[in-house]
Design an enzyme around this catalytic site. Structure first.
Site, PDB file in Angstrom:
ATOM      1  CD  GLU A 173     136.856 -27.297 106.019  1.00  0.00           C
ATOM      2  OE1 GLU A 173     135.823 -27.358 105.339  1.00  0.00           O
ATOM      3  OE2 GLU A 173     137.871 -27.959 105.784  1.00  0.00           O
ATOM      4  CD  GLU A 295     139.035 -31.408 107.852  1.00  0.00           C
ATOM      5  OE1 GLU A 295     138.776 -31.583 106.636  1.00  0.00           O
ATOM      6  OE2 GLU A 295     138.229 -30.998 108.680  1.00  0.00           O
TER       7      GLU A 295
HETATM    8  O1  AHR Z   1     137.190 -34.461 105.614  1.00  0.00           O
HETATM    9  C1  AHR Z   1     136.012 -34.235 104.907  1.00  0.00           C
HETATM   10  C2  AHR Z   1     135.523 -32.801 105.041  1.00  0.00           C
HETATM   11  O2  AHR Z   1     136.447 -31.940 104.445  1.00  0.00           O
HETATM   12  C3  AHR Z   1     135.404 -32.268 106.452  1.00  0.00           C
HETATM   13  O3  AHR Z   1     134.180 -32.575 107.026  1.00  0.00           O
HETATM   14  C4  AHR Z   1     135.530 -30.799 106.252  1.00  0.00           C
HETATM   15  O4  AHR Z   1     136.038 -30.150 107.384  1.00  0.00           O
HETATM   16  C5  AHR Z   1     136.394 -30.652 105.020  1.00  0.00           C
HETATM   17  O5  AHR Z   1     135.846 -29.781 104.115  1.00  0.00           O
END
Ligand code: AHR
Length: 504
Positions: A173, A295
């Site tokens: 990210e 994610e």
């Molecule tokens: O999953 C929690 C957080 O969400 C992770 O660390 C990040 O990559 C995302 O913003």
């Protein structure tokens, strides 16, 4: 007979469902590692300190690959502090989460643990504070056999065989302003190209995942992704995107609005696919780049789980969402969206796996709990890995939302398992009305079994005191039919139908 139908008789394949679509994610955060998978004083723990009761549930969930060690954590992580004799490892600060990390679960603990859970590892590189030398060293440590400095260090640390980690995330990210060392898309792309080049030079079997957008709601989406794809195209195998969903208005939590999430998710994925195709076309290239949705989940922040009061702690609860039945419905619409894009979505990691926005909760020195969202993931992971996701023709009711416009009332996926000549049909009814549906396969077939859920309260949760408030019920059917099956979806229902073709 009904007006509404779902027709999968054409058996047109969207794509093969790669096992890696049933991936998950463990970050050094909250009680994911410490007091999560790792709790040396727990009665079920092994000699390293990993809880066997947790491992049992990871297996039951059917996870195929685990992303590690972050997340935001990775952007200031010094991997060299997490290897070697445990008692000599320093304590580091996790800048992303204002926690302390005693580095007790590093590469040599985590990778063998993941392998013992029958999971591959998707390793995330630190492209925040990390240097290119760190990239060289960690890839050498993990994937080179022997006779070079870092491979020999691994052997000294007890692992004779290389870990042969195939999937490497090029940072995390880095589009997000909260990210340590976040950067512009151009700067990120330069760093990602060099890191990918290093990794693939050391081990040509490595597949790399570039950071796409951190959210479909990001103001930088899709410009960030377009630049990254253009600049890194020759060096990457996947564009990695992230997406979390909650009630669009946290002060006015209207279920129907939240139920539209998968529409946004689908649009997000389709925009990324379009960008990939355009870049490929512009270059007249044969190279395929796929999506890694590394994610994804439902993530609510209205319950205060983000307001942690003790900075620089370790193994304390953070982001521990308690999921209810409604979350499970939305979760399943997101999962069917991934499956319905199986032509491009080849990896997906449910974020996360243990305690932190997770399907599995643990009690310190206590038991383990399957949250509501555990079930649809586990049912599909154990049914449709390597199956073919099929296109459907449908006519279905819909409802209006403020945020997402007109949204389908029914979310579905039809997967075909060739060696059993069987379909698994997932059906989610997002409304409080019965929906009468014809399932059309134009063949003699048998409805073998249905896995379903029953509740009259869509905000019910599983708790340690009442762990079975929401759990699947399997109904054996053995109902023969020809051409089409009339099926009534109950209000707010989630059903998995197992339908076998009959040759007669
Ligand atoms: O999953 C929690 C957080 O969400 C992770 O660390 C990040 O990559 C995302 O913003």
């Amino acid at each position: 007979m009904s007006n509404y139908f779902l027709d999968f008789s054409q058996r047109k394949v969207i794509g093969k469902i790669e096992p890696t679509v049933f991936g998950s994610f463990i970050e050094q955060l909250g009680r994911a590692v410490y007091n999560g998978i790792y709790e040396p004083t727990h009665k079920t723990s092994d000699s390293v300190g990993f809880r066997n009761d947790v491992k049992k549930l990871i297996n039951e969930l059917g996870v195929s690959i685990i992303r590690f060690p972050g997340g935001n954590y990775v952007s200031s992580h010094n991997w060299k502090h997490s290897i070697g004799p445990i008692d000599k490892r320093p304590v580091d600060l996790s800048l992303a989460w204002t926690e302390r990390d005693p580095n007790l679960v590093g590469i040599d603990e985590f990778v063998p643990y993941a392998y013992s859970c029958n999971c591959e590892v998707m390793m995330a590189l630190n492209l925040g504070t990390g240097t290119f030398e760190d990239v060289i060293d960690i890839v050498e440590y993990c994937n080179i056999n022997n006779s070079c400095y870092w491979a020999d260090e691994r052997i000294k640390n007890g692992s004779r065989q290389p870990y042969n980690i195939k999937y490497w995330c090029l940072g995390n990210e880095l589009d997000g302003e909260y990210q340590i060392c976040h950067m512009s898309a151009d700067d990120y792309s330069k760093k990602a190209v060099s890191a990918a080049q290093i990794a693939k030079t050391i081990d040509p079997n490595i597949l790399t995942i570039a950071c796409g957008s951190s959210s479909p709601y990001s103001a930088k989406f899709p410009a960030w992704d377009k630049t990254v794809l253009h600049e890194t195209f020759d060096y990457i195998d996947f564009l990695g995107i992230h997406a979390y969903f909650t009630y669009p208005d946290l002060n006015n939590r209207v279920d129907a609005e939240f139920f539209g999430s998968a529409k946004m998710f689908n649009d997000y994925i389709h925009t990324c696919i379009k960008l990939i195709k355009e870049e490929k076309e512009a270059r007249k290239s044969d190279k395929e780049i796929y999506l890694s949705v590394d994610e994804w989940n439902v993530w609510h922040t209205f319950d205060g789980t983000l307001n942690y009061k003790t900075p620089w702690g370790c193994g304390e609860p953070r982001l521990e969402n308690q999921y209810d039945y409604a979350d499970m419905l939305v979760f399943t619409t997101l999962l069917t969206t991934l499956l319905n894009n199986a032509d491009y979505v080849k990896i997906a990691c449910l974020a996360q796996l243990i305690n932190v926005i997770a399907p599995i909760l643990t009690q310190k020195n206590g038991s383990v709990l399957r949250q509501t969202i555990f079930y649809p993931f586990s049912i599909l992971a154990n049914s449709v890995k390597n199956a073919l996701s099929l296109e459907t023709l449908s006519y279905l009711p819909s409802f209006k939302t403020k945020k997402y416009g007109e949204v389908s009332s029914v979310y579905s996926n039809v997967s075909y398992i060739a060696d059993r000549d069987e379909y698994v049909v997932t059906l989610v009814n997002l409304t409080n009305e019965e929906i009468n549906l014809d399932l059309i396969c134009k063949h003699n077939a048998t409805l073998d079994k249905i896995i379903t859920f029953k509740t009259d309260n869509i905000h019910i949760k599983n708790t340690f005191d009442q762990p079975d408030n929401v759990k699947p019920l399997t109904v054996d059917k053995h109902l023969d039919f020809s051409d089409s099956l009339n099926y009534v979806l109950k209000p707010f229902s989630l059903d998995f139908l197992y339908i076998k073709n009959r040759k007669e």
